[in-house]
Motif scaffolding. Structure first.
Motif, PDB file in Angstrom:
ATOM      1  N   LEU A 187       0.831  -1.200   0.000  1.00 32.94           N
ATOM      2  CA  LEU A 187       0.000   0.000   0.000  1.00 32.94           C
ATOM      3  C   LEU A 187       0.867   1.252   0.000  1.00 32.94           C
ATOM      4  O   LEU A 187       0.576   2.231  -0.700  1.00 32.94           O
ATOM      5  CB  LEU A 187      -0.926  -0.006   1.226  1.00 32.94           C
ATOM      6  CG  LEU A 187      -1.869   1.192   1.375  1.00 32.94           C
ATOM      7  CD1 LEU A 187      -2.908   1.206   0.246  1.00 32.94           C
ATOM      8  CD2 LEU A 187      -2.572   1.151   2.736  1.00 32.94           C
ATOM      9  N   TYR A 188       1.932   1.230   0.774  1.00 38.61           N
ATOM     10  CA  TYR A 188       2.879   2.350   0.830  1.00 38.61           C
ATOM     11  C   TYR A 188       3.488   2.616  -0.546  1.00 38.61           C
ATOM     12  O   TYR A 188       3.556   3.776  -0.998  1.00 38.61           O
ATOM     13  CB  TYR A 188       3.970   2.015   1.845  1.00 38.61           C
ATOM     14  CG  TYR A 188       5.075   3.038   2.001  1.00 38.61           C
ATOM     15  CD1 TYR A 188       4.802   4.375   2.289  1.00 38.61           C
ATOM     16  CD2 TYR A 188       6.410   2.648   1.896  1.00 38.61           C
ATOM     17  CE1 TYR A 188       5.830   5.294   2.451  1.00 38.61           C
ATOM     18  CE2 TYR A 188       7.442   3.567   2.068  1.00 38.61           C
ATOM     19  CZ  TYR A 188       7.143   4.882   2.341  1.00 38.61           C
ATOM     20  OH  TYR A 188       8.166   5.791   2.514  1.00 38.61           O
ATOM     21  N   ALA A 189       3.899   1.566  -1.231  1.00 32.67           N
ATOM     22  CA  ALA A 189       4.472   1.724  -2.565  1.00 32.67           C
ATOM     23  C   ALA A 189       3.450   2.329  -3.528  1.00 32.67           C
ATOM     24  O   ALA A 189       3.778   3.208  -4.343  1.00 32.67           O
ATOM     25  CB  ALA A 189       4.969   0.374  -3.086  1.00 32.67           C
ATOM     26  N   GLY A 190       2.205   1.867  -3.447  1.00 22.44           N
ATOM     27  CA  GLY A 190       1.163   2.428  -4.295  1.00 22.44           C
ATOM     28  C   GLY A 190       0.907   3.893  -3.999  1.00 22.44           C
ATOM     29  O   GLY A 190       0.714   4.715  -4.913  1.00 22.44           O
ATOM     30  N   ALA A 191       0.912   4.256  -2.717  1.00 20.51           N
ATOM     31  CA  ALA A 191       0.692   5.650  -2.325  1.00 20.51           C
ATOM     32  C   ALA A 191       1.833   6.537  -2.809  1.00 20.51           C
ATOM     33  O   ALA A 191       1.608   7.710  -3.159  1.00 20.51           O
ATOM     34  CB  ALA A 191       0.536   5.746  -0.808  1.00 20.51           C
ATOM     35  N   ILE A 192       3.054   6.020  -2.843  1.00 18.80           N
ATOM     36  CA  ILE A 192       4.187   6.798  -3.350  1.00 18.80           C
ATOM     37  C   ILE A 192       3.980   7.137  -4.822  1.00 18.80           C
ATOM     38  O   ILE A 192       4.184   8.291  -5.250  1.00 18.80           O
ATOM     39  CB  ILE A 192       5.507   6.021  -3.157  1.00 18.80           C
ATOM     40  CG1 ILE A 192       5.873   5.950  -1.670  1.00 18.80           C
ATOM     41  CG2 ILE A 192       6.641   6.688  -3.941  1.00 18.80           C
ATOM     42  CD1 ILE A 192       7.059   5.043  -1.372  1.00 18.80           C
ATOM     43  N   LEU A 193       3.546   6.170  -5.617  1.00 18.36           N
ATOM     44  CA  LEU A 193       3.289   6.435  -7.034  1.00 18.36           C
ATOM     45  C   LEU A 193       2.177   7.456  -7.197  1.00 18.36           C
ATOM     46  O   LEU A 193       2.250   8.340  -8.072  1.00 18.36           O
ATOM     47  CB  LEU A 193       2.945   5.141  -7.765  1.00 18.36           C
ATOM     48  CG  LEU A 193       4.073   4.116  -7.907  1.00 18.36           C
ATOM     49  CD1 LEU A 193       3.580   2.888  -8.668  1.00 18.36           C
ATOM     50  CD2 LEU A 193       5.275   4.725  -8.610  1.00 18.36           C
TER      51      LEU A 193
END
Length: 327
Positions: free
Chosen positions: A200-206
């Motif tokens: 989820l963190y990686a998706g939020a970064i994008l």
């Protein structure tokens, strides 16, 4: 008070009808501007990953057995809201201290309190400490793991204001800091992490790179003159294609996080609606229209809300299924 006096006390890119100018005493205006209380979009975008993560934790099957029920989810959401407002304000004040000379050379930012001389550097530092204290009091309401994780985020907060001086990807560093809540919500619920919140963190970064690239197109001419860097300058006329990649990647990663957490159909419906919002932004974008770029950037809070509603409905459905049968 004359209209000229009023305009001198405001910043160029803030809405003039905001509650700051209608309700707060005039001596507080510069501090409200430092904290961006007159531009709530920032704390909203900081808050959404926190709330997504907290709601994602509440979607996990059997989560009620761990003691993390709807009541805890609501309480954590309140704490995250207070913390997001305080820490976003502290971060913006710190950013303005670091960027004072640059802000003085950019038309949109030279009216801010520090470059305009309405607040001294010492006053700004005291204000940072006051806001950070509020954030600390909020953080101390969580478990030890979440507290330590919260402190770890300060490394990215400290680096971000300098990123535009040494990389074309300052938006990536913003994403590292602004998306940290995607880890915090889960950590506050379970006292640890799992693969779901990390994805989820990686998706939020994008997502953050995408919306802040849109925002950065407002300042690209001034950024060239001042000599700072951004993904808006890096992507240039290929911005739409890059945004398609960023937003698509965000949707795929968030969907994977939902699957890893065992989220319900409601969460996926919320994500689908958010994905439609991303597509709308890409379709509408005109990188040479600063007003439209600002409007599209702000609309990302709506996308965050849409996903949060889906996750919350999933959490409620999960809580209902966990209730004992009534005979």
């Amino acid at each position: 008070m004359s209209q000229t006096d009023l305009s001198d006390a405001r910043v160029a890119d803030a809405p003039s009808r905001n509650f700051v100018y209608r309700t707060l005493p005039r001596w507080l205006w510069p501090y409200a501007q430092l904290a961006r209380w007159d531009r709530p979009i920032g704390w909203q975008l900081l808050l959404w990953p926190c709330l997504w993560s907290a709601a994602l934790a509440a979607n996990v099957p059997g989560v009620a057995e761990t003691g993390y029920g709807i009541g805890a989810f609501v309480w954590h959401s309140i704490l995250f809201t207070i913390g997001a407002i305080a820490m976003r304000g502290a971060g913006c004040t710190y950013n303005d201290l670091v960027d004072q000379r640059i802000d003085d050379q950019v038309a949109r930012t030279r009216s801010r309190p520090l470059p305009s001389g309405r607040v001294s550097r010492n006053q700004a530092k005291i204000f940072i400490a006051a806001q950070a204290l509020v954030g600390l009091l909020v953080l101390l309401q969580f478990n030890l793991f979440a507290i330590l994780l919260g402190f770890a985020s300060l490394a990215f907060v400290a680096i971000y204001p300098f990123a535009k001086r040494f990389t074309d990807w300052p938006q990536f560093f913003l994403g590292l800091a602004f998306s940290w809540g995607a880890l915090m919500g889960w950590a506050a619920a379970f006292g640890g992490l799992a693969l779901a919140p990390v994805v989820l963190y990686a998706g939020a970064i994008l997502w953050t790179i995408g919306y802040d690239t849109i925002y950065a197109h407002q300042d690209k001419e001034d950024d060239v003159l001042v000599g700072v860097r951004s993904t808006a300058l890096l992507f240039g006329t290929n911005t739409r294609q890059w945004l398609i990649g960023m937003f698509t990647g965000a949707v795929v990663l968030i969907a994977l996080a939902l699957a890893l957490a065992g989220a319900s159909l409601w969460a996926y419906l919320g994500l689908a609606a958010a994905a439609a919002h991303f597509a709308y932004q890409v379709h509408r974008l005109n990188i040479d229209d600063a007003d439209q770029c600002l409007a599209l950037f702000k609309s990302n809070s709506q996308a965050g809300l849409i996903l949060f509603i889906g996750l919350t409905l999933g959490a409620l459905a999960n809580a209902i299924t966990a209730l004992p049968p009534v005979y």
